[in-house]
Design an enzyme around this catalytic site. Structure first.
Site, mmCIF file in Angstrom:
data_model
loop_
_atom_site.group_PDB
_atom_site.id
_atom_site.type_symbol
_atom_site.label_atom_id
_atom_site.label_comp_id
_atom_site.label_asym_id
_atom_site.label_seq_id
_atom_site.Cartn_x
_atom_site.Cartn_y
_atom_site.Cartn_z
ATOM 1 N N GLY A 8 0.834 -1.204 0.000
ATOM 2 C CA GLY A 8 0.000 0.000 0.000
ATOM 3 C C GLY A 8 0.865 1.248 0.000
ATOM 4 C CB SER A 10 0.064 3.920 -4.400
ATOM 5 O OG SER A 10 -1.146 3.687 -3.698
ATOM 6 N N GLY A 12 -0.740 7.990 1.082
ATOM 7 C CA GLY A 12 -1.010 7.984 2.521
ATOM 8 C C GLY A 12 0.185 7.540 3.353
ATOM 9 C CB ILE A 13 0.273 5.513 6.473
ATOM 10 C CG1 ILE A 13 -0.652 6.435 7.293
ATOM 11 C CG2 ILE A 13 1.323 4.867 7.370
ATOM 12 C CD1 ILE A 13 -1.552 5.720 8.299
ATOM 13 N N GLY A 14 1.641 4.600 3.720
ATOM 14 C CA GLY A 14 2.623 3.765 3.024
ATOM 15 C C GLY A 14 3.575 4.597 2.189
ATOM 16 C CB SER A 128 -6.767 0.814 13.271
ATOM 17 O OG SER A 128 -7.736 1.725 13.769
ATOM 18 C CE1 TYR A 141 -9.397 -0.116 8.816
ATOM 19 C CE2 TYR A 141 -9.869 0.837 10.973
ATOM 20 C CZ TYR A 141 -9.038 0.707 9.874
ATOM 21 O OH TYR A 141 -7.850 1.388 9.840
HETATM 22 P P1 NAI Z 1 -5.085 5.124 2.143
HETATM 23 O O1 NAI Z 1 -6.456 4.742 1.743
HETATM 24 O O2 NAI Z 1 -4.536 6.438 1.721
HETATM 25 O O3 NAI Z 1 -4.036 4.000 1.737
HETATM 26 C C1 NAI Z 1 -4.322 2.646 1.734
HETATM 27 C C2 NAI Z 1 -3.351 1.975 0.795
HETATM 28 O O4 NAI Z 1 -3.636 0.562 0.767
HETATM 29 C C3 NAI Z 1 -3.489 2.486 -0.649
HETATM 30 O O5 NAI Z 1 -2.205 2.636 -1.200
HETATM 31 C C4 NAI Z 1 -4.259 1.355 -1.344
HETATM 32 O O6 NAI Z 1 -4.009 1.267 -2.731
HETATM 33 C C5 NAI Z 1 -3.687 0.147 -0.596
HETATM 34 N N1 NAI Z 1 -4.524 -1.044 -0.731
HETATM 35 C C6 NAI Z 1 -5.840 -1.207 -0.413
HETATM 36 N N2 NAI Z 1 -6.244 -2.453 -0.718
HETATM 37 C C7 NAI Z 1 -5.157 -3.098 -1.230
HETATM 38 C C8 NAI Z 1 -4.913 -4.406 -1.721
HETATM 39 N N3 NAI Z 1 -5.893 -5.337 -1.759
HETATM 40 N N4 NAI Z 1 -3.672 -4.711 -2.171
HETATM 41 C C9 NAI Z 1 -2.677 -3.809 -2.147
HETATM 42 N N5 NAI Z 1 -2.834 -2.546 -1.688
HETATM 43 C C10 NAI Z 1 -4.059 -2.208 -1.248
HETATM 44 O O7 NAI Z 1 -5.114 5.050 3.742
HETATM 45 P P2 NAI Z 1 -3.984 5.158 4.845
HETATM 46 O O8 NAI Z 1 -4.570 5.971 5.923
HETATM 47 O O9 NAI Z 1 -2.674 5.538 4.286
HETATM 48 O O10 NAI Z 1 -3.967 3.638 5.358
HETATM 49 C C11 NAI Z 1 -2.782 2.898 5.551
HETATM 50 C C12 NAI Z 1 -2.996 1.955 6.700
HETATM 51 O O11 NAI Z 1 -3.185 2.704 7.899
HETATM 52 C C13 NAI Z 1 -4.233 1.062 6.561
HETATM 53 O O12 NAI Z 1 -3.925 -0.244 6.994
HETATM 54 C C14 NAI Z 1 -5.232 1.702 7.515
HETATM 55 O O13 NAI Z 1 -6.179 0.776 7.995
HETATM 56 C C15 NAI Z 1 -4.307 2.212 8.599
HETATM 57 N N6 NAI Z 1 -4.873 3.249 9.445
HETATM 58 C C16 NAI Z 1 -5.204 4.478 8.938
HETATM 59 C C17 NAI Z 1 -5.755 5.441 9.769
HETATM 60 C C18 NAI Z 1 -6.137 6.795 9.299
HETATM 61 O O14 NAI Z 1 -6.751 7.545 10.090
HETATM 62 N N7 NAI Z 1 -5.804 7.204 8.078
HETATM 63 C C19 NAI Z 1 -5.991 5.157 11.194
HETATM 64 C C20 NAI Z 1 -5.608 3.845 11.606
HETATM 65 C C21 NAI Z 1 -5.061 2.934 10.748
#
Ligand code: NAI
Length: 233
Positions: A8, A10, A12-14, A128, A141
């Site tokens: 992940g 591409s 956000g956090i990744g 989370s 979730y």
């Molecule tokens: P985001 O929606 O910006 O990023 C999620 C990433 O996961 C994207 O790059 C997406 O393409 C990828 N992804 C989703 N399904 C996928 C799959 N089947 N195969 C490969 N890649 C896939 O959201 P964010 O916030 O960067 O999330 C990153 C992690 O942080 C997640 O695990 C999320 O649950 C966790 N998180 C985020 C919080 C927030 O407030 N943003 C709070 C707590 C946890």
């Protein structure tokens, strides 16, 4: 150069983690899902749906044959689904569990044998705070992240004797696309409920990951580290 594989990556956090690790001298492989992102130098993308174990195995093999053994695995890819628990369908359950927990399961399975044979490695899962405390209207979730926490603690016990550390970072409310369905009022309320009075940034979560990957964390394993501005203590 040490090699980190981040799912992940591409956005956000990744993405923030990929950029921070690259800046700190790591070779970075990012698994991305749908749209092909443009990455900086020292960051390479491999398309992979983390919920598919065969694709994950191939992606990990490709990353290792191009850039060498994986020193640090970051299972970050995740999705959220909102609604009343009674309205979720089996398909919602499968999608959320297969991505949020299955992603960690598949990636760890692919990376662990190499780490065990080298007797070293670091695994970091992105959980989370809702996995720790439960969230109304995010029951699936929350359950998927609770599974991540339990898996991390178990892996740490199983892999500690092989010199592998396993931890999770457990973010609070972080300003990424995952919050795009929240209204401005909801975001303001969440910021006000956070003792530090604001949302977190993806970079702040990435810094915790970089620490956990480092020698500074050499005696830290089996922990779920909150990065939540004090929301959950
Ligand atoms: P985001 O929606 O910006 O990023 C999620 C990433 O996961 C994207 O790059 C997406 O393409 C990828 N992804 C989703 N399904 C996928 C799959 N089947 N195969 C490969 N890649 C896939 O959201 P964010 O916030 O960067 O999330 C990153 C992690 O942080 C997640 O695990 C999320 O649950 C966790 N998180 C985020 C919080 C927030 O407030 N943003 C709070 C707590 C946890």
């Amino acid at each position: 150069m040490p090699h980190v594989l981040i799912s992940g990556g591409s956005r956000g956090i990744g993405r923030a983690a990929a950029e921070l690790f690259a800046k700190n001298g790591w070779l970075v492989t990012c698994l991305y899902h749908t749209k092909t992102p443009i990455f900086d130098e020292n960051i390479t993308g491999i398309r992979c749906d983390v919920s598919n174990s065969i694709l994950v195995t191939h992606a990990v093999q490709e990353a290792e044959s191009k850039f060498g053994p994986i020193d640090c695995l970051i299972s970050n890819a995740g999705i959220s689904v909102k609604g009343l628990a009674q309205d979720f369908k089996e398909n919602d359950y499968r999608k959320v569990m297969d991505t949020n927990f299955g992603g960690l399961f598949n990636l760890a399975n692919a990376a662990i044998p190499g780490m065990v044979s080298r007797k070293k490695g670091v695994i970091i899962a992105v959980s989370s705070m809702w996995g720790q405390t439960g969230a109304s209207c995010e029951a699936l979730y929350s359950a998927s992240k609770g599974a991540v926490d339990a898996y991390v603690r178990s892996l740490a016990k199983e892999l500690g004797p092989s010199g592998i550390r396993v931890n999770a970072v457990s973010p609070g409310v972080i300003n990424t696309d995952m919050l795009k369905d929240y209204s401005d009022k909801d975001l303001q309320d969440l910021a006000e409920t956070t003792p530090l009075g604001r949302l977190g940034s993806p970079e702040e979560v990435a810094k915790a990951m970089l620490f956990l990957s480092s020698d500074g964390a050499s005696f830290i394993t089996g922990q779920v580290i909150g990065v939540n501005g004090g929301f959950l203590t």
